[in-house]
Write an enzyme that holds these catalytic residues in place. Sequence first.
Site, PDB file in Angstrom:
ATOM      1  N   GLY A   1     107.718  63.378 101.648  1.00 42.62           N
ATOM      2  CA  GLY A   1     107.317  63.103 103.021  1.00 42.62           C
ATOM      3  C   GLY A   1     106.184  62.096 103.040  1.00 42.62           C
ATOM      4  O   GLY A   1     105.431  61.980 102.063  1.00 42.62           O
TER       5      GLY A   1
ATOM      6  N   HIS B   1     102.820  69.948 106.733  1.00 45.63           N
ATOM      7  CA  HIS B   1     101.943  69.028 106.000  1.00 45.63           C
ATOM      8  C   HIS B   1     101.870  67.662 106.704  1.00 45.63           C
ATOM      9  O   HIS B   1     100.787  67.103 106.874  1.00 45.63           O
ATOM     10  CB  HIS B   1     102.487  68.891 104.570  1.00 45.63           C
ATOM     11  CG  HIS B   1     101.686  68.003 103.672  1.00 45.63           C
ATOM     12  ND1 HIS B   1     100.989  68.468 102.579  1.00 45.63           N
ATOM     13  CD2 HIS B   1     101.495  66.652 103.688  1.00 45.63           C
ATOM     14  CE1 HIS B   1     100.380  67.452 101.978  1.00 45.63           C
ATOM     15  NE2 HIS B   1     100.679  66.330 102.628  1.00 45.63           N
ATOM     16  N   GLU B   2     103.015  67.149 107.131  1.00 44.72           N
ATOM     17  CA  GLU B   2     103.038  65.812 107.753  1.00 44.72           C
ATOM     18  C   GLU B   2     102.407  65.828 109.149  1.00 44.72           C
ATOM     19  O   GLU B   2     101.695  64.885 109.516  1.00 44.72           O
ATOM     20  CB  GLU B   2     104.459  65.254 107.805  1.00 44.72           C
ATOM     21  CG  GLU B   2     105.161  65.106 106.449  1.00 44.72           C
ATOM     22  CD  GLU B   2     104.336  64.439 105.362  1.00 44.72           C
ATOM     23  OE1 GLU B   2     103.495  63.576 105.676  1.00 44.72           O
ATOM     24  OE2 GLU B   2     104.516  64.805 104.178  1.00 44.72           O
TER      25      GLU B   2
ATOM     26  N   GLN C   1      99.046  57.561 106.413  1.00 45.84           N
ATOM     27  CA  GLN C   1      98.938  57.368 104.962  1.00 45.84           C
ATOM     28  C   GLN C   1      99.187  55.924 104.539  1.00 45.84           C
ATOM     29  O   GLN C   1      98.876  55.546 103.411  1.00 45.84           O
ATOM     30  CB  GLN C   1      99.915  58.292 104.222  1.00 45.84           C
ATOM     31  CG  GLN C   1      99.545  59.761 104.322  1.00 45.84           C
ATOM     32  CD  GLN C   1     100.505  60.609 103.535  1.00 45.84           C
ATOM     33  OE1 GLN C   1     101.577  60.941 104.020  1.00 45.84           O
ATOM     34  NE2 GLN C   1     100.150  60.940 102.306  1.00 45.84           N
TER      35      GLN C   1
ATOM     36  N   CYS D   1      99.872  66.142  97.620  1.00 45.10           N
ATOM     37  CA  CYS D   1      99.856  65.118  98.667  1.00 45.10           C
ATOM     38  C   CYS D   1      99.715  63.758  97.995  1.00 45.10           C
ATOM     39  O   CYS D   1      98.875  63.589  97.108  1.00 45.10           O
ATOM     40  CB  CYS D   1      98.683  65.367  99.606  1.00 45.10           C
ATOM     41  SG  CYS D   1      98.515  64.102 100.880  1.00 45.10           S
ATOM     42  N   LEU D   2     100.495  62.789  98.430  1.00 46.49           N
ATOM     43  CA  LEU D   2     100.421  61.441  97.851  1.00 46.49           C
ATOM     44  C   LEU D   2      99.041  60.812  98.070  1.00 46.49           C
ATOM     45  O   LEU D   2      98.658  59.907  97.334  1.00 46.49           O
ATOM     46  CB  LEU D   2     101.506  60.541  98.453  1.00 46.49           C
ATOM     47  CG  LEU D   2     102.955  60.945  98.132  1.00 46.49           C
ATOM     48  CD1 LEU D   2     103.935  60.069  98.910  1.00 46.49           C
ATOM     49  CD2 LEU D   2     103.228  60.868  96.643  1.00 46.49           C
TER      50      LEU D   2
ATOM     51  N   HIS E   1      98.790  65.599 108.801  1.00 49.37           N
ATOM     52  CA  HIS E   1      98.325  64.221 108.582  1.00 49.37           C
ATOM     53  C   HIS E   1      98.107  63.503 109.918  1.00 49.37           C
ATOM     54  O   HIS E   1      97.150  62.749 110.077  1.00 49.37           O
ATOM     55  CB  HIS E   1      99.343  63.416 107.777  1.00 49.37           C
ATOM     56  CG  HIS E   1      99.177  63.532 106.284  1.00 49.37           C
ATOM     57  ND1 HIS E   1      98.010  63.209 105.642  1.00 49.37           N
ATOM     58  CD2 HIS E   1     100.039  63.922 105.312  1.00 49.37           C
ATOM     59  CE1 HIS E   1      98.163  63.394 104.329  1.00 49.37           C
ATOM     60  NE2 HIS E   1      99.382  63.834 104.103  1.00 49.37           N
TER      61      HIS E   1
HETATM   62 NI    NI Z   1     100.280  64.365 102.304  1.00 48.04          NI
END
Ligand code: NI
Length: 166
Positions: free
Chosen positions: A46, A130-131, A51, A88-89, A134
Site C-alpha cells: 500500500g 494504515h493508509e 508518502q 511502513c515504507l 497516513h
Molecule cells: Ni505506511
Amino acid sequence: MATYEIRVFGDPVLRQRSAEVTDIDEALVRLADDMIETMYEAPGVGLAAPQVGVQRRMFVYDVGEGPHVVVNPEIVESSGEWTYNEGCLSVPGLSWDIVRPKQVRLVGVDLDGNPVDLDADELLARCFLHEVDHLDGVLLIERLDAEQRKEAMRVLRRRALDTSLR
Ligand code: NI
C-alpha cells in the site's frame, strides 16, 4: 510512468492531514499510476499520496489481487482485534506487532468517481487502516504501545544521528 522517492520518517509532510480530493482529473490519474509503480518498486502492499509528498486523500494498494486506487477513503465501521507484524515504507527496515481492528468497512470513490464500498478482513483491513492513518498524518509509531514506542524512538534517533554524521 515514473516513480517517486518515498518520504521517510522525519519529513513533515508525513505528519499533516491531507486534503479531500475535489477533482478527479488527468493529473490525479497520472499520480495514481505513478504511485502504483512506486509501490511495486519498493515493494509494498500500500502507498498513500503524502508518502510521495502529495497531500491529497488517495491511496493505492495491492494485497495480491491487482492494483486498486481509493480516493477520499473513510473507515465507517470496524470490529474485532488482530495482531499483525506491521511495517511502513516511510519507516524502512522496522516492523512491530501492532493490534488494530480485524474487520473494517471502507467507503470512498474510484478514479471514475464511482462509489467504493469494501468489507475487509485481516491483511486488507490492516492495509486500509494504515493508509487512512497516513492521510490523517498518523504514522504506525503512534499505534505502538509505550514500551515499543520508546524502543522505536531510540532506534530512529540513533539512525538520524548516523545520517547526520555521514
Ligand atoms: Ni505506511
